[in-house]
Design a protein around this motif. Structure first.
Motif, short mmCIF file in Angstrom:
data_model
loop_
_atom_site.label_atom_id
_atom_site.label_comp_id
_atom_site.label_asym_id
_atom_site.label_seq_id
_atom_site.Cartn_x
_atom_site.Cartn_y
_atom_site.Cartn_z
N GLY A 105 0.79 -1.24 0.00
CA GLY A 105 0.00 0.00 0.00
C GLY A 105 0.82 1.28 0.00
O GLY A 105 1.85 1.39 -0.67
N GLY A 106 0.33 2.23 0.80
CA GLY A 106 0.91 3.57 0.82
C GLY A 106 2.40 3.57 1.17
O GLY A 106 3.16 4.40 0.66
N ARG A 164 4.28 2.77 -2.05
CA ARG A 164 4.18 3.94 -2.93
C ARG A 164 5.15 5.04 -2.49
O ARG A 164 5.94 5.55 -3.30
N ARG A 215 -8.41 -5.49 -4.50
CA ARG A 215 -9.46 -4.82 -3.73
C ARG A 215 -9.09 -3.39 -3.34
O ARG A 215 -9.85 -2.69 -2.72
N ARG A 216 -7.90 -2.99 -3.71
CA ARG A 216 -7.45 -1.65 -3.32
C ARG A 216 -7.92 -0.59 -4.31
O ARG A 216 -8.63 -0.90 -5.25
N ASP A 217 -7.54 0.66 -4.03
CA ASP A 217 -8.12 1.73 -4.84
C ASP A 217 -7.41 2.03 -6.16
O ASP A 217 -8.04 2.08 -7.21
N ASN A 270 -1.30 2.29 -5.27
CA ASN A 270 -1.50 1.82 -3.90
C ASN A 270 -1.61 0.30 -3.82
O ASN A 270 -1.93 -0.25 -2.78
N ASP A 304 -17.13 2.08 -4.36
CA ASP A 304 -16.78 2.91 -3.21
C ASP A 304 -16.48 4.34 -3.65
O ASP A 304 -15.37 4.65 -4.07
N THR A 329 -15.92 6.98 -2.10
CA THR A 329 -14.88 7.77 -1.41
C THR A 329 -13.60 7.77 -2.24
O THR A 329 -12.76 8.65 -2.10
N ARG A 330 -13.46 6.76 -3.09
CA ARG A 330 -12.25 6.71 -3.92
C ARG A 330 -12.15 7.89 -4.87
O ARG A 330 -11.06 8.25 -5.30
N ARG A 368 -10.40 10.28 -2.85
CA ARG A 368 -9.02 9.81 -2.65
C ARG A 368 -8.19 10.05 -3.90
O ARG A 368 -7.02 10.44 -3.82
N ARG A 416 -7.25 13.55 -4.04
CA ARG A 416 -6.27 13.86 -2.99
C ARG A 416 -4.87 13.40 -3.38
O ARG A 416 -3.90 14.15 -3.26
N ARG A 447 -1.66 15.71 -4.07
CA ARG A 447 -0.51 15.58 -3.20
C ARG A 447 0.78 15.39 -3.99
O ARG A 447 1.80 15.98 -3.70
P1 ATP Z 1 -1.88 8.21 3.31
O1 ATP Z 1 -0.51 8.61 2.95
O2 ATP Z 1 -2.91 9.23 2.99
O3 ATP Z 1 -2.02 7.62 4.67
P2 ATP Z 1 -2.38 5.52 2.43
O4 ATP Z 1 -2.33 4.96 1.06
O5 ATP Z 1 -1.48 4.95 3.45
O6 ATP Z 1 -2.14 7.06 2.24
P3 ATP Z 1 -4.73 4.73 3.88
O7 ATP Z 1 -6.03 5.44 3.83
O8 ATP Z 1 -4.04 4.55 5.16
O9 ATP Z 1 -3.86 5.55 2.85
O10 ATP Z 1 -4.93 3.34 3.17
C1 ATP Z 1 -3.96 2.31 3.18
C2 ATP Z 1 -4.12 1.43 1.95
O11 ATP Z 1 -5.41 0.82 1.96
C3 ATP Z 1 -4.07 2.23 0.65
O12 ATP Z 1 -2.76 2.34 0.19
C4 ATP Z 1 -4.95 1.43 -0.26
O13 ATP Z 1 -4.22 0.37 -0.83
C5 ATP Z 1 -5.97 0.84 0.67
N1 ATP Z 1 -7.23 1.62 0.70
C6 ATP Z 1 -7.53 2.63 1.53
N2 ATP Z 1 -8.75 3.12 1.29
C7 ATP Z 1 -9.26 2.39 0.28
C8 ATP Z 1 -10.50 2.39 -0.43
N3 ATP Z 1 -11.45 3.27 -0.15
N4 ATP Z 1 -10.66 1.47 -1.39
C9 ATP Z 1 -9.69 0.58 -1.66
N5 ATP Z 1 -8.53 0.53 -1.06
C10 ATP Z 1 -8.28 1.42 -0.10
#
Ligand code: ATP
Length: 416
Positions: free
Chosen positions: A40-41, A44, A128-130, A134, A174, A176-177, A180, A183, A187
């Motif tokens: 994930g993040g 990235r 399943r991620r966004d 990520n 979803d 909210t994506r 995201r 955002r 960023r």
């Molecule tokens: P940030 O730097 O803003 O914290 P992040 O990517 O770590 O960014 P989180 O919201 O902590 O953001 O989410 C962690 C991981 O979970 C993301 O990298 C993504 O893979 C997954 N994720 C978060 N929200 C969603 C969503 N709404 N749908 C799918 N996957 C999501």
């Protein structure tokens, strides 16, 4: 970039605190015979070389068992186990945390599952991620440490600077994506990939955004507000029609002020982007969002003061006392934002100059001690003292003492 050696190099440049966590996760995974990935993040941001705090781990195995082993090495961390999801979180005193999830369900847990099966579960988890950026993982077991697992082209999109969803239904699934996406684009200075942008349009036209709860929408908006480039994000929200769709009305948002992309407190940014709205628009914002108590209060106050000052402006001469009525004791952030407005600039400056030197020492307590009876008289006296300061009749503490002595001399309510 992103050959295994490059990633190991990036690992070695991480702060010692994070490296220690990664080493411990590796050892725990090796010991228990679980595959461990950081996902994930974190991945990235590692590849973008921007500092990251929080670690997200996906493991193949019993998440709680893994988390317990890990927690033993970090006595300062607090372990939180979520029974229902089999996930775990280790929270550290500095506010950072490490999350553990597993990429397979308990009922599949057969020790020594075939590697292909494992991989396909990780692939599902990533799917399943966004966004592609990520949805990358890096293996951290000692046998394959630093190996990038990138099924969906996340690395390519990082290089191209694109936010790309993983499938066409992503925003419908979803909404909210949508926020995201905007955002992350704001960023990192990325853009939305063509089909992802089209996906936003489609999702908006189906009305899914309106199904989002006020809480969720507010939460996402607040995430943006805490970002450095809130102004850029706000502009995108406007351009893409997200705000119009959510508020079901065209509000006078203003995201053009350069301060919105600077490091200033979120509440200041918030008031700045609202400052062109009228009463009904303010009410709409308050109605649709679940703002924190502080932000809600500030918003309300800000609007009241703006209205009050506008009315004053239409009269001939604004007295300092009139200004004082609206501005005394006002939170600094509101004054700062009002100062940005041409219309109020002169009045505020005049008021500031008049109040700067005020060193009123006498307060209600003092008057009581001096024998004034409790009651409305106290308020009246205090007001006249303040007014005398404002009008320049009092310049110093001595003046103030004299002024009060004079009043007390003639005061009929004075008790003996
Ligand atoms: P940030 O730097 O803003 O914290 P992040 O990517 O770590 O960014 P989180 O919201 O902590 O953001 O989410 C962690 C991981 O979970 C993301 O990298 C993504 O893979 C997954 N994720 C978060 N929200 C969603 C969503 N709404 N749908 C799918 N996957 C999501």
């Amino acid at each position: 970039l992103a050959m295994t050696e490059d990633i190991l190099q990036l690992f070695s440049e991480l702060p010692e605190r994070i490296r220690k966590l990664l080493r411990a996760a590796q050892q725990a995974g090796d010991e228990l015979g679980y595959s461990v990935f950081v996902v994930g993040g974190f991945v990235r941001d590692l590849l973008l070389k921007v500092p990251t705090q929080d670690l997200d781990l996906v493991i193949e195995g019993d998440g709680h068992a893994f988390a317990r082993v890990l927690a033993q090495r970090f006595p300062e961390g607090q372990l939180i186990l979520h029974e229902q999801f089999g996930t775990a979180r280790l929270e550290f005193p500095d506010g950072s945390h490490l999350d553990v999830a597993r990429s397979r369900r308990e009922d599949y847990a057969s020790p020594g599952a075939l590697p292909q099966v494992e991989e396909s579960r990780l692939r599902d988890d990533m799917f399943r991620r966004d966004f592609t950026i990520n949805a990358m993982a890096i293996a951290i077991n000692s046998t394959r440490s630093g190996e990038l697992v990138d099924y969906y082209g996340g690395l390519r999109d990082l290089k191209q600077g694109e936010i790309r969803f993983l499938h066409n239904l992503s925003f419908i699934e979803d909404p909210t994506r949508i926020l995201r996406a905007i955002r992350f684009a704001g960023r990192y200075g990325f853009r939305l990939a063509k089909e992802t942008r089209d996906g936003v349009d489609t999702a908006l036209s189906t009305g899914v955004l309106r199904k989002l709860s006020n809480e969720r929408f507010t939460e996402e908006l607040m995430h943006m507000l805490r970002e450095l480039r809130f102004g850029v994000m706000g502009e995108s929200l406007l351009q893409m029609g997200v705000l119009k769709e959510w508020f079901e009305s065209e509000l006078a948002w203003d995201f053009t002020h350069p301060v919105l992309n600077k490091e200033v407190p979120p509440k200041r940014k918030w008031l700045i982007c609202l400052r062109k709205m009228d009463l009904s628009q303010f009410e709409r914002v308050q109605e649709k969002l679940r703002l924190s108590k502080e932000l809600r209060g500030l918003t309300q106050k800000f609007f009241e003061v703006m209205t009050g000052l506008s009315v004053l402006r239409s009269s001939d001469k604004i007295s300092l006392e009139d200004l004082d009525h609206y501005l005394e004791g006002l939170p600094k952030v509101i004054l700062e934002v009002l100062m940005l407005d041409e219309r109020f600039h002169d009045s505020l400056k005049r008021y500031h100059e008049a109040t700067e030197g005020i060193k009123q020492k006498v307060d209600g307590m003092t008057l009581l001690q001096w024998g004034i009876k409790e009651g409305p008289e106290i308020g009246r006296i205090l007001k006249s003292i303040r007014s005398a300061w404002l009008e320049g009749e009092i310049h110093s503490e001595e003046d103030e003492q004299k002024f009060v002595a004079e009043i007390l001399k003639n005061n009929p309510t004075k008790s003996t």
